[in-house]
Motif scaffolding. Structure first.
Motif, PDB file in Angstrom:
ATOM      1  N   ASN A   6       0.820  -1.212   0.000  1.00 59.34           N
ATOM      2  CA  ASN A   6       0.000   0.000   0.000  1.00 59.34           C
ATOM      3  C   ASN A   6       0.853   1.261   0.000  1.00 59.34           C
ATOM      4  O   ASN A   6       0.501   2.270  -0.621  1.00 59.34           O
ATOM      5  CB  ASN A   6      -0.937   0.002   1.199  1.00 59.34           C
ATOM      6  CG  ASN A   6      -2.063  -1.005   1.047  1.00 59.34           C
ATOM      7  OD1 ASN A   6      -2.329  -1.495  -0.050  1.00 59.34           O
ATOM      8  ND2 ASN A   6      -2.724  -1.340   2.148  1.00 59.34           N
ATOM      9  N   ILE A   7       1.983   1.219   0.707  1.00 57.77           N
ATOM     10  CA  ILE A   7       2.884   2.372   0.717  1.00 57.77           C
ATOM     11  C   ILE A   7       3.410   2.646  -0.687  1.00 57.77           C
ATOM     12  O   ILE A   7       3.426   3.791  -1.158  1.00 57.77           O
ATOM     13  CB  ILE A   7       4.051   2.132   1.701  1.00 57.77           C
ATOM     14  CG1 ILE A   7       3.535   2.130   3.146  1.00 57.77           C
ATOM     15  CG2 ILE A   7       5.122   3.201   1.544  1.00 57.77           C
ATOM     16  CD1 ILE A   7       4.592   1.748   4.161  1.00 57.77           C
ATOM     17  N   VAL A   8       3.835   1.572  -1.377  1.00 58.99           N
ATOM     18  CA  VAL A   8       4.375   1.726  -2.729  1.00 58.99           C
ATOM     19  C   VAL A   8       3.296   2.263  -3.678  1.00 58.99           C
ATOM     20  O   VAL A   8       3.522   3.216  -4.440  1.00 58.99           O
ATOM     21  CB  VAL A   8       4.936   0.390  -3.244  1.00 58.99           C
ATOM     22  CG1 VAL A   8       5.306   0.498  -4.723  1.00 58.99           C
ATOM     23  CG2 VAL A   8       6.148  -0.028  -2.433  1.00 58.99           C
ATOM     24  N   GLU A   9       2.103   1.646  -3.648  1.00 58.95           N
ATOM     25  CA  GLU A   9       1.042   2.071  -4.557  1.00 58.95           C
ATOM     26  C   GLU A   9       0.565   3.492  -4.244  1.00 58.95           C
ATOM     27  O   GLU A   9       0.213   4.253  -5.145  1.00 58.95           O
ATOM     28  CB  GLU A   9      -0.129   1.086  -4.490  1.00 58.95           C
ATOM     29  CG  GLU A   9       0.192  -0.310  -4.995  1.00 58.95           C
ATOM     30  CD  GLU A   9       0.637  -0.312  -6.447  1.00 58.95           C
ATOM     31  OE1 GLU A   9       0.148   0.530  -7.229  1.00 58.95           O
ATOM     32  OE2 GLU A   9       1.501  -1.134  -6.804  1.00 58.95           O
ATOM     33  N   HIS A  10       0.545   3.848  -2.966  1.00 60.97           N
ATOM     34  CA  HIS A  10       0.150   5.211  -2.597  1.00 60.97           C
ATOM     35  C   HIS A  10       1.177   6.221  -3.121  1.00 60.97           C
ATOM     36  O   HIS A  10       0.806   7.308  -3.603  1.00 60.97           O
ATOM     37  CB  HIS A  10       0.018   5.333  -1.079  1.00 60.97           C
ATOM     38  CG  HIS A  10      -0.539   6.649  -0.633  1.00 60.97           C
ATOM     39  ND1 HIS A  10      -1.882   6.957  -0.713  1.00 60.97           N
ATOM     40  CD2 HIS A  10       0.065   7.764  -0.134  1.00 60.97           C
ATOM     41  CE1 HIS A  10      -2.082   8.182  -0.270  1.00 60.97           C
ATOM     42  NE2 HIS A  10      -0.919   8.694   0.086  1.00 60.97           N
ATOM     43  N   ALA A  11       2.470   5.870  -3.041  1.00 59.00           N
ATOM     44  CA  ALA A  11       3.508   6.755  -3.577  1.00 59.00           C
ATOM     45  C   ALA A  11       3.363   6.920  -5.081  1.00 59.00           C
ATOM     46  O   ALA A  11       3.494   8.030  -5.619  1.00 59.00           O
ATOM     47  CB  ALA A  11       4.887   6.205  -3.226  1.00 59.00           C
ATOM     48  N   ARG A  12       3.055   5.833  -5.775  1.00 55.21           N
ATOM     49  CA  ARG A  12       2.853   5.907  -7.225  1.00 55.21           C
ATOM     50  C   ARG A  12       1.664   6.803  -7.557  1.00 55.21           C
ATOM     51  O   ARG A  12       1.716   7.610  -8.491  1.00 55.21           O
ATOM     52  CB  ARG A  12       2.628   4.510  -7.800  1.00 55.21           C
ATOM     53  CG  ARG A  12       3.806   3.555  -7.642  1.00 55.21           C
ATOM     54  CD  ARG A  12       3.487   2.194  -8.234  1.00 55.21           C
ATOM     55  NE  ARG A  12       3.441   2.255  -9.684  1.00 55.21           N
ATOM     56  CZ  ARG A  12       2.718   1.449 -10.443  1.00 55.21           C
ATOM     57  NH1 ARG A  12       1.937   0.544  -9.886  1.00 55.21           N
ATOM     58  NH2 ARG A  12       2.753   1.557 -11.752  1.00 55.21           N
TER      59      ARG A  12
END
Length: 785
Positions: free
Chosen positions: A194-200
């Motif tokens: 979720n952290i990665v996708e939120h950053a994207r």
């Protein structure tokens, strides 16, 4: 080790063409054989052992991936799900699509897979914020209607089902906004994904905000976060025709550039600390710090890229190099490439099904083959650098011709020039500007992103000009296996070191590859392909020297339809670059949805339809004529005759489009095919009364997809077909074919085939119209699960 990795890859690839997964007992036996081979010596032993291990490993992962399944009883039922949005949402006209990680099902015991793909439409907006604002990591309670993973199955088409399997998605559906239970429960559920996708999502949002409404904003997004869904299909056509499609993503060159920049910066700062009180190089050499920093930044960039195959390959290669530097062991380039290959397939065995996998590793392999061990040219400076770059581009361009023809049935002739311009611009100008602009403070970020867009805009203009050249692309049918292997051997001969005898003779092996012609039926015969286009119609009828397309499939979205999703890929793979005629039976979108795209992509001699003169398809057609009963023509000994609509029907404005469907009868020397569009009971009755003698046919395209208003007993008795084809969508909202109608065919002894069950259907009059279905002849273990 290299032979073992190559064998491992071959074994995993072999598993992906199996019609069914092996039993556990079979896998146990193969594993035992692989263990015994470890006691033997030699590269053959290593390759065979690796192949067995790769086959077993891919089978185990496939069994695990197929295990989560939506219960049959829950297809089409409303289920209340609690979970998180765990992918980058894709916004389209009227809604948004995203993957949903299911945590629990509320109020019922249901077998719902842990990850599903959902669409949420604006017209069905429920409580809470506008759906366009959903973000990765949010926890929601949603009422959804699901179905099992299913996609269209056509020759040379995109396999949606295996793509879903690779993504871990085992069901698809949509949010039911008539319910009031749709609400956000938590603004962010903490997890690494979720952290990665939120950053994207954050980076994508900044770019879109800085470039509102700009044509190439989607390209900038693709270069930063790897999301290519915002690029128009027309732009993709230009990129593919000019051979620079590989650059419109986070490619290996981009990742290497970013990793190298940060590694150099870290090394420089670390070395300068020696002149301060810290003296950090005494604690850890700057070389190791640079390796660690470069690998770390490569990992971060690849995560932002969505972990595509080319990005994975580069990440693993850089990681192996970093590990070699850290441990002080020098790794050969071939070992690095094989290690990257092995890790890619180990993590994702389905990667071997992606064209990008073969193009990515094939390009690097070609560079190694053409450069390693060769004597470098004398001199230095920018002239030598340009010379090396030119030789590298030459090697890649030549080496990938056979593979490109196999995968795409075309090769760009302007690709060398386009890449010579695009590679430095995209890699060293646009990408750095886009990356910096997406991360720096707002005033500066907007300036940098707009500057990147200006460069891409100028490049797009140049590429469009190159792509519009008459000979920009060479097309031919997809080669047979022996033709591909023959051309591959000749390519290796051409790229051999200087001094190798008669290297130019390698080009001769390309003649069967580039000069192949598409197959065609004998005189007096026809071949028919009924495409699986979902809920719609599209059939290709071929004679010895002519091709007719009957209907063009549905419109799925403003950018996607039956033509660009199904029909055009098939025609391209067959080497068919023009059509003699197109019949659009009537105006309904499930029959005419792909017509405009088709007319823009291919030369079409004429179009016949029952459309009104002001219809866009009529305007786009080079030559247009109305379908009228009594029209007839002959192609190569095959007779075509129009049975409906009557001329007087056009004078009745109250008739539905279905009532004016172009009904076509095709007769060969031995068989007859009847294409009945969407005619209904009244039109069937007219045909039975006035043209009964013309209705007898061996194969019938079921009128109106088997609806309850068609396929009357009198009509079926008059046609008396041995086979009926139903072109219908999986679990379509019209419930076509109707149960009672479908059973009527069975009671009358008519064999039935449905495209939603068997995929595309092909048959030809040379063997008496014996049907062949794609899902049976091209069976794969992920079908029918």
């Amino acid at each position: 080790m290299r032979c073992a990795i190559l064998g491992f890859t071959a074994g995993a690839a072999c598993l992906q063409v199996q019609a069914a997964l092996p039993q556990h007992s079979t896998l146990t036996g193969l594993a035992a054989i692989s263990f015994l081979l470890l006691f033997l010596r030699g590269p053959v032993r290593a390759a065979v052992s690796g192949a067995l291990v790769g086959f077993c490993w891919a089978a185990l992962l496939a069994q695990s991936a197929l295990l989560p399944q939506l219960a049959l009883a829950d297809e089409g039922r409303d289920v209340v799900l609690v979970g998180t949005i765990d992918s980058l949402p894709y916004r389209f006209d009227g809604g948004v699509r995203f993957n949903f990680a299911v945590e629990k099902v509320v109020g019922m015991r249901s077998s719902v897979p842990p990850r599903v793909s959902l669409a949420w439409y604006e017209a069905r907006r429920g409580a809470g914020r506008p759906i366009g604002q959903v973000q990765p990591g949010e926890r929601w309670q949603l009422t959804a209607r699901l179905q099992r993973a299913h996609g269209n199955a056509n020759p040379d088409g995109f396999d949606y089902e295996v793509w879903l399997l690779e993504q871990g998605v085992r069901a698809t559906g949509y949010v039911r906004n008539e319910e009031q239970d749709n609400r956000m429960l938590d603004s962010f559920a903490f997890s690494f994904r979720n952290i990665v996708e939120h950053a994207r999502a954050t980076l994508r949002g900044r770019i879109e905000q800085a470039l509102p409404g700009r044509r190439y904003a989607g390209v900038i997004v693709a270069l930063v976060v790897g999301d290519q869904r915002g690029i128009d299909q027309s732009d993709w056509d230009v990129f593919n025709r000019t051979g620079i499609g590989h650059l419109i993503s986070i490619s290996g060159l981009h990742i290497t550039m970013v990793a190298g920049l940060f590694a150099w910066t870290a090394s420089a700062l670390w070395r300068r600390s020696f002149f301060t009180s810290a003296q950090l190089p005494l604690l850890l050499p700057a070389q190791k710090v640079a390796a660690l920093t470069g690998a770390g930044m490569a990992l971060l960039y690849v995560l932002l890229a969505g972990f595509g195959v080319p990005a994975q390959r580069t990440l693993y290669m850089l990681s192996v190099v970093a590990l070699a530097l850290w441990t002080g062991r020098i790794a050969s380039v071939s070992h690095v490439l094989c290690a990257a290959l092995g890790v890619t397939v180990l993590i994702d065995p389905w990667a071997v099904l992606a064209p990008g996998f073969w193009l990515s590793f094939g390009a690097v392999g070609a560079i190694l083959y053409a450069s390693v061990g060769r004597t470098a040219a004398a001199g230095g400076g920018w002239i030598a650098t340009v010379g090396v770059a030119a030789r590298t581009q030459y090697a890649v361009t030549i080496a990938l011709v056979p593979l490109t023809m196999l995968l795409f049935s075309q090769v760009s002739l302007v690709s060398p020039l386009a890449n010579a311009i695009a590679i430095p611009l995209v890699s060293f100008v646009v990408t750095p500007l886009a990356l910096a602009g997406s991360m720096l403070p707002t005033p500066l970020s907007v300036l940098l992103l707009q500057l990147a867009h200006v460069v891409i805009e100028a490049l797009g203009w140049l590429l469009t000009w190159l792509g519009d050249m008459r000979l920009a692309v060479w097309s031919a049918p997809a080669p047979e296996p022996w033709v591909f292997v023959f051309a591959l051997a000749g390519t290796a001969w051409m790229l051999a070191p200087r001094g190798w005898p008669l290297r130019w003779l390698g080009a001769v092996t390309w003649l069967p590859l580039l000069a192949a012609e598409s197959t065609h039926p004998a005189h007096g015969q026809i071949a028919v392909t009924a495409f699986d286009v979902g809920q719609g119609m599209a059939l290709l009828v071929e004679t010895h020297g002519h091709r007719l397309l009957y209907d063009t499939g549905p419109a799925y979205s403003p950018e996607s339809n039956g033509a660009n999703r199904v029909i055009l890929p098939y025609l391209k793979a067959r080497g068919i670059n023009r059509l003699d005629g197109v019949i659009v039976s009537h105006s309904d979108a499930d029959h005419s949805g792909g017509a405009l795209t088709l007319l823009q992509a291919l030369p079409v001699n004429w179009v016949w339809s029952s459309l009104w003169p002001d219809h866009p398809i009529v305007s786009a057609a080079k030559h247009h004529g109305r379908c009228v009963a009594g029209q007839s023509w002959e192609w190569d000994g095959v007779h075509f005759q129009m049975l409906q609509p009557t001329a007087v029907s056009y004078a009745d404005p109250g008739l539905k489009p279905n009532a004016r469907g172009c009904t076509l009868r095709i007769t060969t020397t031995s068989n007859t095919l009847l294409l009945a569009a969407d005619i209904e009971a009244a039109q069937e009755s007219e045909l039975v009364v006035h043209q009964r003698a013309m209705l007898r046919a061996d194969v019938l395209l079921a009128p109106h997809h088997g609806s309850g208003t068609s396929s009357t007993p009198a009509f079926l008795a008059a046609v008396h077909p041995s086979l009926a084809i139903f072109q219908v969508g999986y679990r379509n909202r019209y419930n076509h074919p109707k149960k009672e109608v479908y059973e009527r065919y069975a009671r009358m002894g008519i064999a039935r085939l449905r495209t939603d069950e068997v995929g595309a259907i092909t048959f030809d009059s040379a063997d008496g119209f014996v049907p062949r279905s794609y899902r049976r002849e091209h069976a794969r273990y992920w079908y029918g699960q």
